[in-house]
Design an enzyme around this catalytic site. Structure first.
Site, PDB file in Angstrom:
ATOM      1  N   GLY A  41      15.983 -24.167  57.630  1.00  0.00           N
ATOM      2  CA  GLY A  41      15.290 -25.024  56.671  1.00  0.00           C
ATOM      3  C   GLY A  41      16.181 -25.306  55.481  1.00  0.00           C
ATOM      4  N   HIS A  42      16.899 -24.298  55.037  1.00  0.00           N
ATOM      5  CA  HIS A  42      17.900 -24.446  53.979  1.00  0.00           C
ATOM      6  C   HIS A  42      19.258 -24.262  54.641  1.00  0.00           C
ATOM      7  CE1 HIS A  42      20.268 -24.103  50.416  1.00  0.00           C
ATOM      8  NE2 HIS A  42      19.249 -23.887  49.593  1.00  0.00           N
ATOM      9  N   GLU A  80      21.606 -28.868  39.140  1.00  0.00           N
ATOM     10  CA  GLU A  80      21.702 -27.422  39.341  1.00  0.00           C
ATOM     11  C   GLU A  80      23.151 -26.986  39.563  1.00  0.00           C
ATOM     12  OE1 GLU A  80      20.085 -24.106  42.562  1.00  0.00           O
ATOM     13  OE2 GLU A  80      19.107 -26.074  42.448  1.00  0.00           O
ATOM     14  N   CYS A  87      19.931 -17.703  42.331  1.00  0.00           N
ATOM     15  CA  CYS A  87      20.921 -18.197  43.287  1.00  0.00           C
ATOM     16  C   CYS A  87      22.223 -18.606  42.608  1.00  0.00           C
ATOM     17  CB  CYS A  87      20.361 -19.368  44.082  1.00  0.00           C
ATOM     18  SG  CYS A  87      19.693 -20.708  43.074  1.00  0.00           S
ATOM     19  N   GLU A 103      14.197 -30.316  42.773  1.00  0.00           N
ATOM     20  CA  GLU A 103      15.575 -29.837  42.578  1.00  0.00           C
ATOM     21  C   GLU A 103      16.564 -30.766  43.291  1.00  0.00           C
ATOM     22  OE1 GLU A 103      15.469 -25.164  41.858  1.00  0.00           O
ATOM     23  OE2 GLU A 103      15.082 -25.671  43.950  1.00  0.00           O
ATOM     24  N   HIS A 160      13.781 -19.463  54.358  1.00  0.00           N
ATOM     25  CA  HIS A 160      15.205 -19.149  54.149  1.00  0.00           C
ATOM     26  C   HIS A 160      15.755 -18.058  55.076  1.00  0.00           C
ATOM     27  CE1 HIS A 160      14.509 -21.635  50.733  1.00  0.00           C
ATOM     28  NE2 HIS A 160      15.570 -21.273  50.037  1.00  0.00           N
TER      29      HIS A 160
END
Length: 642
Positions: free
Chosen positions: A199-200, A342, A410, A326, A148
């Site tokens: 990556g995110h 989520e 988050c 997720e 991240h």
């Protein structure tokens, strides 16, 4: 060197629809009290809980190093402690919007203290990441796939932009511009730069915001590079793993679909992997498509949108049914009790939908944005602003409740920053067109057709569908005013200065072009009736069931208003649905529907005689409000009898 800025400076829209900044809209109506709750309660609470979690100790080099506070997981690859910068970034962004709503010297001082800590932490070359500077120094840029690093940068940048808009202070903006310059010097298409990408995904969105507020084209170019480079051969994440001495196939999530890096973005046609990462990426793609007028992204964006909304979207606007990744599993897999959905995914869908409106008004996108906002996202924040849902099931047997905090926190700042900045989603402004995407009482100052225009919405929406829009241009100006007619509206009427209009929707928007003068008033009345909704036959858990909707709101039944078990109730197709009120929820519009309730007089587990049925009624409340009163069962999809 970045050019000096004045508050509100930005690149000007040119045949592109851009949102307003938070300081251009004063929000009232439905969202006004919710913004106030975030401003007075949640924004401070986020800082309290971040500091309680020891985040400031990791950021501030003047404090003792906390070391590893949260153990590694995913094969000793990741700890949520690596993401702490993102939590601070979103909390600063939330605080900025809170300060825009109501100046608070104490909150502002706390934000400034954290900003000062980041200033002390920043490296000579501009690099800024508390994990890699304080906990694992010397390992920067070695694992973009998992850790991240660039995601954290994105949230810090968004916090800096918001804080600048809200306060006019640019210290944090300058800090993050230096970091963005460091990233720009490290990544890019040149042979001497790294060809990696987040990556995110998230940095892509932040760089577009940074480019707009600073006027620096290279930030927009960097966002485009990250979008263009993703998934190309040779796969950067595989090369990176090999450089770390690992085998690419040992990736904990087994496939690069998890982070949407399995193929170049223009070749992607199905939503796969982690839901939040996916929606953030697609939002970034839409931003790039708008900023660069890049039609080559359209086929992918349209296919991805259809794949999600036609086969993988919960009625609440949530998505991603599986807790294991997720994210996504297979088409029509939409379980209710085990739904992950989520909060961050619904928030991210609002981001994506809003950016799909970047080039033209289209109700396909605005309708989904509204559905996700009012239901899948807003449920993530309690009425008092102190507790949060991470996952959002559509059925509960009474043991699912909001968290005070979470090991991966988050969602709390994500839903908080969305609510606090909600006014920025109401409008889209192009060179000579103003689009109204969402309806809520507000007053805004907008520049369109070279003229400053005051815009005022008066409405109780979503309690009813009556909206009055008053325009006050400084001088008469010709432009197009576009008003959304939601798909749920059974009909509508439109008047302009009291005279009926026969305008018809184009892609779900009434587009009214004329010369506008001060005091011109447009009234839109949307027919808002309760209705039943039925799922596609392939959604197995919802067969023989119906959901209740009214306007943008999805409804559910709770045990606090109805006797359990809730699955004992059966409603008939076409049963009367009336407006009602629910105890403990203010003037919220509840629904009542005639029903039958089943019982088994013998009490036997199984019986050869059918259960008895007696007349009853069910009271339903908006889904976003569930679990704000007494604990108990909850159900969205009601059993039905044709």
């Amino acid at each position: 060197m970045n050019k000096p800025l004045n508050a509100g400076d930005a690149l000007q829209p040119k045949s592109k629809f851009r949102p307003l900044s938070v300081n251009q809209v004063e929000v009232g109506g439905f969202f006004g009290p919710r913004v106030d709750v975030v401003a007075t309660t949640t924004a401070k609470l986020l800082f309290d809980r971040c500091i309680e979690a020891r985040m400031l100790e990791q950021v501030d080099p003047d404090l003792p190093n906390p070391g590893i506070v949260i153990p590694f997981d995913h094969g000793n690859t990741v700890t949520t402690q690596m993401f702490w910068d993102s939590d601070f970034g979103k909390s600063i962004e939330t605080a900025a919007y809170a300060l825009n709503r109501k100046r608070d010297e104490e909150l502002e001082a706390r934000v400034d203290d954290v900003i000062d800590a980041y200033g002390r932490l920043q490296a000579e070359d501009g690099y800024l990441n508390s994990w890699y500077q304080r906990i694992q120094p010397g390992q920067r840029w070695t694992n973009l796939r998992d850790r991240h690093e660039l995601y954290n940068a994105g949230h810090l940048i968004e916090g800096a932009v918001a804080y600048y808009h809200a306060t006019g202070k640019r210290k944090f903006l300058d800090i993050m511009c230096r970091y963005a310059d460091c990233i720009d010097a490290t990544f890019g298409p040149d042979a001497d730069k790294k060809h990696g990408y987040p990556g995110h995904p998230e940095l892509e969105l932040a760089l577009v915001k940074l480019g707009r507020v600073t006027g620096e084209q290279r930030y927009l170019d960097l966002a485009k590079f990250f979008v263009d480079e993703r998934g190309r051969e040779p796969k950067y994440f595989d090369q990176e793993a090999i450089a770390r001495g690992e085998k690419p196939e040992d990736f904990h999530f087994t496939t690069l679909e998890y982070c949407q890096a399995h193929k170049p973005v223009r070749e992607q046609r199905e939503v796969v992997g982690h839901a939040v990462r996916a929606a953030y990426l697609y939002a970034g793609m839409a931003d790039v498509a708008t900023e660069f007028s890049d039609d080559s992204l359209d086929p992918a964006l349209e296919a991805l949108w259809s794949h999600l909304t036609d086969r993988n979207l919960y009625v609440t606007g949530g998505f991603g049914p599986s807790k294991d990744n997720e994210g996504l599993t297979f088409d029509y897999d939409l379980p209710n009790e085990t739904a992950y959905a989520e909060t961050c995914a619904a928030v991210a869908l609002v981001f994506w939908a809003s950016r799909m409106l970047g080039r033209a008004p289209d109700a396909r996108f605005a309708d989904v944005m509204e559905r996700a906002l009012y239901n899948g996202a807003l449920s993530g924040l309690s009425q008092d602003g102190t507790r949060f849902f991470y996952d959002n099931p559509l059925e509960s047997y009474g043991n699912h409740h909001r968290w005070r905090w979470h090991r991966c926190p988050c969602c709390p700042p994500n839903i908080s920053r969305l609510v606090a900045s909600i006014g920025t989603y109401f409008y889209g402004v192009a060179e000579d067109e103003l689009a109204l995407h969402l309806y809520c009482e507000n007053a805004a100052e907008i520049e369109v057709a070279g003229t400053k225009v005051g815009v005022k919405q008066e409405t109780a929406y979503p309690k009813d569908g009556q909206i009055t829009v008053t325009l006050t241009p400084e001088t008469p100006a010709e432009f197009t005013l576009s008003l959304r007619v939601p798909q749920w509206a059974r009909g509508f009427s439109l008047t302009i200065n009291g005279e009926a209009s026969d305008a018809t929707p184009e892609k779900g928007y009434l587009r009214i072009r004329r010369q506008w003068k001060a005091g011109d008033t447009v009234k839109l009345d949307l027919q808002m009736e309760p209705e039943m909704l039925y799922a596609h036959p392939k959604v197995a858990p919802d067969q023989g069931r119906t959901a209740l909707l009214r306007g943008p709101l999805v409804y559910c039944v709770e045990e606090t208003d109805n006797a359990a078990p809730l699955n004992a109730y059966v409603v008939k197709d076409g049963a009367p649905v009336t407006l009602d009120q629910a105890e403990g929820l203010g003037d919220t519009v509840a629904l009542s529907i005639e029903a039958l309730v089943e019982s088994q007089p013998t009490g036997a587990l199984y019986s050869t005689t059918p259960p008895e049925r007696t007349s009853a009624s069910l009271k339903a409340i908006p889904y976003y409000l569930w679990d704000n009163r007494a604990p108990g069962q909850m159900l969205v999809w009601l059993r039905r009898e044709a």
